[in-house]
Scaffold this active site. Structure first.
Site, mmCIF file in Angstrom:
data_model
loop_
_atom_site.group_PDB
_atom_site.id
_atom_site.type_symbol
_atom_site.label_atom_id
_atom_site.label_comp_id
_atom_site.label_asym_id
_atom_site.label_seq_id
_atom_site.Cartn_x
_atom_site.Cartn_y
_atom_site.Cartn_z
ATOM 1 N N CYS A 116 -25.034 -35.632 28.463
ATOM 2 C CA CYS A 116 -25.450 -34.117 28.025
ATOM 3 C C CYS A 116 -26.827 -33.764 28.700
ATOM 4 O O CYS A 116 -26.937 -33.073 29.393
ATOM 5 C CB CYS A 116 -25.600 -34.300 26.366
ATOM 6 N N HIS A 204 -31.538 -30.458 23.319
ATOM 7 C CA HIS A 204 -31.508 -31.870 23.935
ATOM 8 C C HIS A 204 -32.485 -32.096 24.822
ATOM 9 O O HIS A 204 -32.161 -33.083 25.687
ATOM 10 C CB HIS A 204 -30.115 -32.344 24.015
#
Length: 550
Positions: A116, A204
């Protein structure tokens, strides 16, 4: 008498210890579920900033608006554009297909990496981890230890997940493992060019004040504060737990249903995340219809935990197993989101001069236990086989891109920052080396140095040069060489047949690594991944297994 008492105490301790050991996973999950939770306030309206009531110029005479829609862990075979579609084609993606058909399809598109956060850093900066140092995906504090404890090697047939306590103790807290503020993002570039910049969804790239979206060029940010799509006991939700996946078990125990706006306290979202974020994105479009805007809609779907609305679950029909039906329903919601965004752009008269980009942060994950999501490619998220890094990449811009356009040139996430900056007429940051190229250059695509694209996660490294792809790993000590023109699904390892090519490409890899900076944070987990089996299947002797350091 005293002796009997002591024997009894020892016996109770032994029995108690045995019971505790036998139930250690359940005890650990109970602790995770009941500690460290954040208080979540009630839902509140989002006070989006409103742009001018009247435009200074019509849409065609302004810099293009930009809407970047990013899916999470979406398998390339989940998009029916490529002839597949989730659940054997039973759940098509007509809206994503429409976006692709009305713009350019990059048929050989790649994620920045196979996990990610580093992919997102490359999307934002146009730079490799060897320049930014952002190489590994930050995980919540305690997650590595917990995942290694929950790992069931007897069921999976894989070696155990290894968690390194020494490295973990040397790393900064989770919130501080972010993209350095010194890096220049596409949001900052566009903000400097007069764009209103908005982030909705997953980030993130750090949670501290210096790392969050508002510190990285976004005027406004509606942040995914935790990870549930709806509360687990919500009457309109369908949940699919993956008991074979330790990551999934941790997420169910730890995640909450929560959002944050511009760094506010946590509060409840206004509905199922995919739909609520879409509704808020539509409000952003409406509020900014009279000025150039950049909207980064970073969906959480179709990442675990698998949660769908009951309406979508019923709509996709009687699909088995339950996790596939839930996943298919999540894909349906994601596709609906893309359609709603495009429809709103049409309704506002903005569609022709708005760039809409659609991609996924990496390939589909093997740990969801669905074998066809990356078909026909081998591998999963957390591998550099094509299944882990091949992603959809579609760009729709009616004013500039003819419908039905296709590109065969390898394209990558590092290219999107310079591509969008050039389209907006925005200057790239001075003194900053950008690794990507402008995919829409009017005078022909510029070449990459050595025609090479690179991927790196610790000791696992890859280079694609032209049609040739070399993978090098130190664990296992293996080399894979494929000619993707002849063998796009990586079936035949040619490393032994072409030692000179291996040597040349390995030299490229070494120069790329040795000329770059070290990772900002250490990897703390080394996880074995079966390249050709999902985690729901048992790995057997002779299966191809790689280790992913993170």
């Amino acid at each position: 008498m005293i002796k009997k008492i002591l024997i009894g105490i020892v016996a109770v301790a032994v029995i108690g210890g045995g019971i505790t050991w036998y139930n250690r996973q359940a005890i650990a999950l109970f602790i995770v579920a009941n500690t460290g939770k954040v208080e979540v306030a009630e839902n509140r309206p989002i006070p989006w900033e409103a742009g001018p009531e009247e435009a200074e110029a019509p849409p065609a005479d302004r810099p293009p608006n930009i809407v970047f829609i990013l899916a999470d862990d979406l398998g390339i075979n989940d998009i029916s554009t490529f002839g597949g579609g989730v659940a054997g084609g039973r759940v098509p993606t007509p809206n994503i297909d429409r976006l692709a058909a009305e713009g350019m399809i990059f048929e050989q598109a790649y994620a920045g990496t196979a996990s990610c956060a580093p992919s997102r850093a490359m999307l934002m900066t146009g730079r490799y981890p060897t320049r930014t140092g952002f190489e590994f995906t930050p995980t919540p504090d305690g997650m590595g230890r917990m995942v290694s404890l929950l790992d069931d090697t007897d069921r999976s047939g894989l070696p155990p997940i290894e968690w390194n306590q020494t490295r973990a103790e040397s790393a900064p807290p989770y919130a501080e493992q972010g993209l350095p503020q010194s890096e220049v993002t596409i949001a900052e570039v566009l903000e400097d060019a007069g764009y209103h910049t908005v982030h909705i969804g997953k980030w993130h790239l750090g949670r501290g004040p210096e790392f969050e979206p508002n510190a990285q060029g976004f005027d406004e940010s509606l942040l995914m504060a935790s990870g549930l799509f709806l509360p687990e006991d919500h009457p309109d939700v369908v949940n699919a737990r993956l008991d074979f996946d330790p990551i999934d078990q941790f997420l169910w125990a730890r995640m909450q249903f929560a959002a944050s706006f511009n760094g506010s306290e946590w509060f409840e979202p206004g509905g199922y995340l995919t739909d609520w974020w879409t509704e808020e994105a539509i409000r952003v479009i409406q509020n900014n219809r009279n000025r150039p805007f950049f909207l980064y809609l970073a969906h959480w779907g179709v990442h675990t935990p698998l949660q769908a609305t009951r309406a979508d679950y019923e709509a996709v029909g009687d699909i088995e197993p339950h996790r596939l039906r839930t996943y298919a329903a999540m894909v349906r919601a994601l596709d609906r989101s893309v359609g709603a965004i495009m429809d709103e752009l049409e309704a506002q008269g903005l569609a022709d001069n708005t760039i809409v980009v659609f991609s996924s942060d990496n390939g589909g994950a093997g740990y969801v236990g669905l074998p066809d999501i990356n078909a026909p490619y081998r591998g999963w998220k957390l591998t550099f086989f094509e299944g882990g890094i091949r992603v959809p990449l579609f760009i729709r811009w009616p004013d500039r891109i003819a419908a039905g356009s296709r590109s065969q040139m390898p394209a990558a996430h590092i290219d999107l920052m310079p591509t969008l900056a050039a389209a907006a007429g925005a200057a790239l940051p001075e003194g900053v080396e950008i690794d990507g190229i402008d995919l829409l250059a009017a005078d022909g695509l510029p070449g990459r140095p050595n025609e090479a694209l690179y991927w790196q996660s610790g000791y696992y490294r890859v280079v694609r040069q032209g049609d040739w792809k070399l993978q090098v790993s130190e664990r296992p000590d293996r080399i894979w060489l494929y000619n993707l023109a002849d063998d796009p699904t990586e079936q035949t390892n040619l490393a032994d047949r072409h030692p000179e090519r291996v040597a040349r490409m390995r030299a490229l890899l070494d120069r790329h690594r040795d000329g770059g900076r070290d990772a900002l944070y250490p990897y703390t987990i080394e996880g074995p991944i079966a390249v050709d089996r999902t985690l729901a299947e048992r790995a057997e002797t002779g299966d191809e297994v790689i280790y992913w350091p993170n």
